[in-house]
Design an enzyme around this catalytic site. Structure first.
Site, PDB file in Angstrom:
ATOM      1  N   ASP A 123       1.014  -1.537  -0.269  1.00  0.00           N
ATOM      2  CA  ASP A 123      -0.049  -0.209   0.334  1.00  0.00           C
ATOM      3  C   ASP A 123       0.486   1.562  -0.172  1.00  0.00           C
ATOM      4  N   CYS A 177     -16.694  -6.346 -16.522  1.00  0.00           N
ATOM      5  CA  CYS A 177     -17.736  -5.673 -15.710  1.00  0.00           C
ATOM      6  C   CYS A 177     -18.317  -5.388 -16.552  1.00  0.00           C
ATOM      7  N   CYS A 232     -14.451   4.224   2.523  1.00  0.00           N
ATOM      8  CA  CYS A 232     -16.378   3.684   2.519  1.00  0.00           C
ATOM      9  C   CYS A 232     -16.349   2.438   1.576  1.00  0.00           C
ATOM     10  N   CYS A 235     -18.446   1.561  -3.391  1.00  0.00           N
ATOM     11  CA  CYS A 235     -18.473   0.998  -4.679  1.00  0.00           C
ATOM     12  C   CYS A 235     -18.369  -0.482  -4.483  1.00  0.00           C
ATOM     13  N   CYS A 239     -20.626  -4.004  -6.081  1.00  0.00           N
ATOM     14  CA  CYS A 239     -19.609  -5.534  -7.349  1.00  0.00           C
ATOM     15  C   CYS A 239     -20.508  -6.822  -7.126  1.00  0.00           C
TER      16      CYS A 239
HETATM   17  C1  B12 Z   1      -3.893   7.078  -3.482  1.00  0.00           C
HETATM   18  C2  B12 Z   1      -4.668   5.802  -2.915  1.00  0.00           C
HETATM   19  C3  B12 Z   1      -6.462   6.300  -2.761  1.00  0.00           C
HETATM   20  C4  B12 Z   1      -6.783   7.622  -2.768  1.00  0.00           C
HETATM   21  C5  B12 Z   1      -7.281   8.218  -4.363  1.00  0.00           C
HETATM   22  C6  B12 Z   1      -8.017   6.770  -5.120  1.00  0.00           C
HETATM   23  C7  B12 Z   1      -7.707   6.223  -6.671  1.00  0.00           C
HETATM   24  N1  B12 Z   1      -8.759   5.441  -7.034  1.00  0.00           N
HETATM   25  O1  B12 Z   1      -6.006   6.565  -7.181  1.00  0.00           O
HETATM   26  C8  B12 Z   1      -8.408   7.564  -1.893  1.00  0.00           C
HETATM   27  C9  B12 Z   1      -7.370   7.437  -0.576  1.00  0.00           C
HETATM   28  C10 B12 Z   1      -8.996   7.565  -2.356  1.00  0.00           C
HETATM   29  C11 B12 Z   1      -7.581   5.663  -2.193  1.00  0.00           C
HETATM   30  C12 B12 Z   1      -9.491   5.294  -1.477  1.00  0.00           C
HETATM   31  C13 B12 Z   1      -9.877   3.773  -1.683  1.00  0.00           C
HETATM   32  N2  B12 Z   1      -8.676   3.006  -1.644  1.00  0.00           N
HETATM   33 CO1  B12 Z   1      -6.942   2.911  -2.254  1.00  0.00          CO
HETATM   34  N3  B12 Z   1      -4.837   3.636  -2.820  1.00  0.00           N
HETATM   35  C14 B12 Z   1      -4.156   4.443  -3.508  1.00  0.00           C
HETATM   36  C15 B12 Z   1      -3.142   3.918  -3.415  1.00  0.00           C
HETATM   37  C16 B12 Z   1      -2.089   4.179  -2.519  1.00  0.00           C
HETATM   38  C17 B12 Z   1      -2.914   5.359  -4.718  1.00  0.00           C
HETATM   39  C18 B12 Z   1      -3.115   4.831  -5.683  1.00  0.00           C
HETATM   40  C19 B12 Z   1      -3.022   5.172  -7.256  1.00  0.00           C
HETATM   41  O2  B12 Z   1      -1.659   6.115  -7.492  1.00  0.00           O
HETATM   42  N4  B12 Z   1      -3.992   6.023  -7.578  1.00  0.00           N
HETATM   43  C20 B12 Z   1      -3.855   7.378  -8.477  1.00  0.00           C
HETATM   44  C21 B12 Z   1      -4.198   6.755 -10.282  1.00  0.00           C
HETATM   45  C22 B12 Z   1      -4.242   7.117 -11.443  1.00  0.00           C
HETATM   46  O3  B12 Z   1      -3.109   5.798 -10.377  1.00  0.00           O
HETATM   47  P1  B12 Z   1      -3.006   3.937 -10.536  1.00  0.00           P
HETATM   48  O4  B12 Z   1      -4.673   2.910  -9.905  1.00  0.00           O
HETATM   49  O5  B12 Z   1      -2.360   2.819  -9.610  1.00  0.00           O
HETATM   50  O6  B12 Z   1      -3.905   3.859 -11.899  1.00  0.00           O
HETATM   51  C23 B12 Z   1      -2.531   3.103 -12.743  1.00  0.00           C
HETATM   52  C24 B12 Z   1      -3.274   2.199 -13.145  1.00  0.00           C
HETATM   53  O7  B12 Z   1      -4.670   1.227 -12.696  1.00  0.00           O
HETATM   54  C25 B12 Z   1      -3.540   2.626 -14.614  1.00  0.00           C
HETATM   55  N5  B12 Z   1      -4.508   2.664 -15.355  1.00  0.00           N
HETATM   56  C26 B12 Z   1      -6.029   3.216 -14.629  1.00  0.00           C
HETATM   57  N6  B12 Z   1      -7.078   3.286 -15.213  1.00  0.00           N
HETATM   58  C27 B12 Z   1      -6.072   2.566 -16.591  1.00  0.00           C
HETATM   59  C28 B12 Z   1      -6.883   2.558 -17.846  1.00  0.00           C
HETATM   60  C29 B12 Z   1      -6.300   1.731 -18.576  1.00  0.00           C
HETATM   61  C30 B12 Z   1      -7.033   1.588 -20.115  1.00  0.00           C
HETATM   62  C31 B12 Z   1      -5.162   1.956 -18.372  1.00  0.00           C
HETATM   63  C32 B12 Z   1      -4.555   0.401 -19.506  1.00  0.00           C
HETATM   64  C33 B12 Z   1      -4.292   2.239 -17.329  1.00  0.00           C
HETATM   65  C34 B12 Z   1      -5.320   2.343 -16.530  1.00  0.00           C
HETATM   66  O8  B12 Z   1      -2.809   3.607 -14.947  1.00  0.00           O
HETATM   67  C35 B12 Z   1      -2.554   4.348 -13.626  1.00  0.00           C
HETATM   68  C36 B12 Z   1      -0.682   4.111 -13.516  1.00  0.00           C
HETATM   69  O9  B12 Z   1       0.003   3.852 -13.823  1.00  0.00           O
HETATM   70  C37 B12 Z   1      -2.907   2.986  -3.891  1.00  0.00           C
HETATM   71  C38 B12 Z   1      -1.816   1.982  -3.311  1.00  0.00           C
HETATM   72  C39 B12 Z   1      -0.162   2.252  -4.392  1.00  0.00           C
HETATM   73  N7  B12 Z   1       0.352   2.380  -4.228  1.00  0.00           N
HETATM   74  O10 B12 Z   1      -1.319   1.731  -5.330  1.00  0.00           O
HETATM   75  C40 B12 Z   1      -4.629   2.293  -2.865  1.00  0.00           C
HETATM   76  C41 B12 Z   1      -4.917   1.185  -3.090  1.00  0.00           C
HETATM   77  C42 B12 Z   1      -5.691   1.600  -4.738  1.00  0.00           C
HETATM   78  N8  B12 Z   1      -6.658   1.847  -2.564  1.00  0.00           N
HETATM   79  C43 B12 Z   1      -7.208   0.317  -2.091  1.00  0.00           C
HETATM   80  C44 B12 Z   1      -7.843   0.006  -1.688  1.00  0.00           C
HETATM   81  C45 B12 Z   1      -8.637  -0.552  -0.749  1.00  0.00           C
HETATM   82  C46 B12 Z   1      -8.836   1.688  -1.719  1.00  0.00           C
HETATM   83  C47 B12 Z   1     -10.622   1.505  -0.800  1.00  0.00           C
HETATM   84  C48 B12 Z   1     -11.091   0.236  -1.165  1.00  0.00           C
HETATM   85  C49 B12 Z   1     -10.122   1.678   0.843  1.00  0.00           C
HETATM   86  C50 B12 Z   1     -11.630   2.081   1.472  1.00  0.00           C
HETATM   87  N9  B12 Z   1     -12.948   0.662   1.751  1.00  0.00           N
HETATM   88  O11 B12 Z   1     -12.573   3.180   1.586  1.00  0.00           O
HETATM   89  C51 B12 Z   1     -10.969   3.158  -1.703  1.00  0.00           C
HETATM   90  C52 B12 Z   1     -11.452   2.896  -2.809  1.00  0.00           C
HETATM   91  C53 B12 Z   1     -12.179   4.738  -3.754  1.00  0.00           C
HETATM   92  C54 B12 Z   1     -11.585   3.491  -5.542  1.00  0.00           C
HETATM   93  N10 B12 Z   1     -12.964   3.420  -5.690  1.00  0.00           N
HETATM   94  O12 B12 Z   1     -10.347   3.496  -5.416  1.00  0.00           O
HETATM   95  C55 B12 Z   1      -6.281  -1.122  -2.318  1.00  0.00           C
HETATM   96  C56 B12 Z   1      -7.075  -1.429  -3.497  1.00  0.00           C
HETATM   97  C57 B12 Z   1      -7.585  -3.073  -3.581  1.00  0.00           C
HETATM   98  C58 B12 Z   1      -8.175  -3.531  -5.007  1.00  0.00           C
HETATM   99  N11 B12 Z   1      -8.321  -4.681  -4.702  1.00  0.00           N
HETATM  100  O13 B12 Z   1      -8.126  -3.154  -6.035  1.00  0.00           O
HETATM  101  C59 B12 Z   1      -4.845  -0.295  -3.189  1.00  0.00           C
HETATM  102  C60 B12 Z   1      -3.741  -1.087  -3.365  1.00  0.00           C
HETATM  103  C61 B12 Z   1      -4.103  -0.333  -1.566  1.00  0.00           C
HETATM  104  C62 B12 Z   1      -3.636  -2.394  -1.233  1.00  0.00           C
HETATM  105  N12 B12 Z   1      -1.876  -1.655  -1.505  1.00  0.00           N
HETATM  106  O14 B12 Z   1      -4.395  -2.929  -1.209  1.00  0.00           O
HETATM  107  N13 B12 Z   1      -6.963   5.077  -2.355  1.00  0.00           N
HETATM  108  S1  SF4 Z   2     -19.965  -3.241  -9.719  1.00  0.00           S
HETATM  109 FE1  SF4 Z   2     -18.183  -4.676 -10.605  1.00  0.00          FE
HETATM  110  S2  SF4 Z   2     -18.562  -5.002 -12.394  1.00  0.00           S
HETATM  111 FE2  SF4 Z   2     -20.152  -3.116 -11.804  1.00  0.00          FE
HETATM  112  S3  SF4 Z   2     -18.975  -2.388 -13.081  1.00  0.00           S
HETATM  113 FE3  SF4 Z   2     -18.551  -1.824 -11.320  1.00  0.00          FE
HETATM  114  S4  SF4 Z   2     -16.374  -3.059 -10.986  1.00  0.00           S
HETATM  115 FE4  SF4 Z   2     -17.756  -3.719 -12.175  1.00  0.00          FE
HETATM  116  S1  SF4 Z   3     -15.829   6.411  -4.724  1.00  0.00           S
HETATM  117 FE1  SF4 Z   3     -16.449   4.465  -4.029  1.00  0.00          FE
HETATM  118  S2  SF4 Z   3     -14.755   4.815  -2.000  1.00  0.00           S
HETATM  119 FE2  SF4 Z   3     -15.235   6.993  -2.994  1.00  0.00          FE
HETATM  120  S3  SF4 Z   3     -16.826   7.852  -2.167  1.00  0.00           S
HETATM  121 FE3  SF4 Z   3     -17.740   6.714  -3.621  1.00  0.00          FE
HETATM  122  S4  SF4 Z   3     -18.306   4.495  -3.493  1.00  0.00           S
HETATM  123 FE4  SF4 Z   3     -17.123   5.809  -1.773  1.00  0.00          FE
END
Ligand code: B12
Ligand code: SF4
Ligand code: SF4
Length: 317
Positions: A123, A177, A232, A235, A239
């Site tokens: 993480d 999805c 939270c 989402c 699923c």
């Molecule tokens: C910052 C962060 C947050 C932030 C920002 C959320 C976000 N969506 O990025 C906040 C605090 C809001 C957050 C919330 C949550 N988080 Co968080 N978070 C992180 C963290 C530390 C970095 C994520 C990040 O860099 N985001 C910026 C986005 C743009 O970067 P990215 O997701 O890495 O995206 C890359 C790829 O996904 C790809 N990509 C994305 N979209 C697409 C589309 C295409 C077509 C392609 C080719 C590539 C691609 O490109 C990006 C760049 O390399 C990671 C851990 C980590 N080091 O990765 C955990 C992590 C993502 N979080 C996690 C969790 C559990 C959560 C929550 C569920 C916690 C909760 N219950 O409240 C929520 C869910 C919110 C949500 N729906 O995203 C888990 C996810 C587990 C999983 N099954 O995916 C992680 C991986 C932590 C872990 N090690 O377990 N989080």
């Molecule tokens: S609820 Fe689950 S299956 Fe449906 S669009 Fe979201 S991530 Fe995909």
């Molecule tokens: S993106 Fe997911 S974790 Fe963030 S507010 Fe919406 S339902 Fe909650």
């Protein structure tokens, strides 16, 4: 390096991880992260900007890195909290950072035996864990932005190991999805768009990460908090892939301690200093810090008072 991968797989299974996948460390990540930051979707998480060069180039994190190993670890799915003030499932028990770091240290040792140098994260590291998990074929990035597995859904932690070993890799799997948009439709603040989460609107951000001095959630976010005290899960709750049973055993240390399950919002609002530290000792919630948690609890108390008003008015009529 087939043997090294096999040894890591055995060790990971013995340590309680449910998936292990491998991707090449030099896969280009595209512009998603850069664009996300440019739009300001990271809200007050400045460290994400600082990490950008390392995130896009694993060589800056581990010179000579050739493979990324991604692992998953299950957390409880049942929502255990009895009192108002919901804690997201992943954070209800013992601090997972510590628990997983110890396990990753064991895997590091296994891989060192084959001549590898490793850096391990759960993480908190400068690595795009979901991106590499999808590349390693563990699941796909769903419309909620999370890594979703066919068996096990998204309720799991992701861990990553950068290694200098050239391990056999896996291939990405198709996105399943389909026509489902439940996560986007059910997000209380509309934070999800095209598989990306805008942290400025995300309740998870406002209850866990928004720790800057003077940072206050906007009124629409405050209202949408409902009973969420830390994180939270909305989402993920909606699923369909999460309605299936967990993929492996759940570590009992990740279940909520009774002292926390019993605490009411009124009690939490009063708690300070040592008493606060004792209640949240060794939990993930402690990371939010006393100030942020108090701010959220105050907002929740405000919400529960306004939620109560229509009921009273109805009774008067
Ligand atoms: C910052 C962060 C947050 C932030 C920002 C959320 C976000 N969506 O990025 C906040 C605090 C809001 C957050 C919330 C949550 N988080 Co968080 N978070 C992180 C963290 C530390 C970095 C994520 C990040 O860099 N985001 C910026 C986005 C743009 O970067 P990215 O997701 O890495 O995206 C890359 C790829 O996904 C790809 N990509 C994305 N979209 C697409 C589309 C295409 C077509 C392609 C080719 C590539 C691609 O490109 C990006 C760049 O390399 C990671 C851990 C980590 N080091 O990765 C955990 C992590 C993502 N979080 C996690 C969790 C559990 C959560 C929550 C569920 C916690 C909760 N219950 O409240 C929520 C869910 C919110 C949500 N729906 O995203 C888990 C996810 C587990 C999983 N099954 O995916 C992680 C991986 C932590 C872990 N090690 O377990 N989080
Ligand atoms: S609820 Fe689950 S299956 Fe449906 S669009 Fe979201 S991530 Fe995909
Ligand atoms: S993106 Fe997911 S974790 Fe963030 S507010 Fe919406 S339902 Fe909650």
């Amino acid at each position: 390096m087939k043997e090294a991968r096999q040894a890591a797989e055995y060790a990971a299974a013995a340590l309680g991880f449910s998936d292990l996948g491998v991707a090449r460390a030099d896969i280009p990540q595209g512009d998603t992260l850069r664009r996300w930051l440019k739009r300001g979707c990271h809200a007050g998480m400045d460290w994400l900007e600082r990490h950008l060069p390392a995130r896009l180039n694993p060589q800056l994190v581990l010179p000579g890195a050739r493979s990324v190993i991604i692992l998953t670890y299950e957390y409880p799915r049942r929502d255990a909290r009895q009192q108002p003030g919901v804690i997201a499932r992943y954070a209800q028990g013992e601090d997972y950072h510590k628990l997983l770091s110890a396990k990753l240290a064991d895997l590091d040792e296994t891989l060192s035996f084959y001549g590898g140098r490793q850096v391990c994260f759960s993480d908190s590291g400068p690595i795009s864990e979901r991106f590499f998990a999808a590349q390693a074929g563990i699941g796909w990035i769903g419309r909620n932005g999370l890594l979703v597995r066919r068996r096990g859904g998204s309720y799991c932690f992701l861990c990553s190991i950068l290694t200098t070993l050239k391990l056999p890799t896996d291939s990405p799997i198709p996105n399943r999805c389909g026509k489902c948009h439940r996560c986007e439709e059910s997000c209380p603040t509309g934070a999800l768009h095209d598989g990306s989460c805008d942290a400025r609107n995300c309740l998870s951000y406002w209850t866990i990460e928004a720790r800057k001095e003077g940072e206050e959630p906007p009124p629409n976010v405050k209202k949408a908090l409902g009973e969420r005290m830390f994180g939270c899960d909305t989402c993920q709750e909606v699923c369909p892939w999460n309605s299936l049973p967990p993929r492996g055993e759940v570590d009992l240390r990740l279940l909520m301690p009774a002292r926390l399950a019993r605490a009411t919002l009124e009690e939490l609002e009063q708690l300070e200093g040592e008493a606060w530290k004792r209640l949240f000792a060794r939990t993930s919630v402690r990371r939010a810090g006393e100030k942020l948690l108090h701010r959220t609890v105050r907002a929740l108390r405000g919400n529960s008072e306004t939620a109560f008003l229509p009921k009273l008015n109805k009774e008067k009529r």
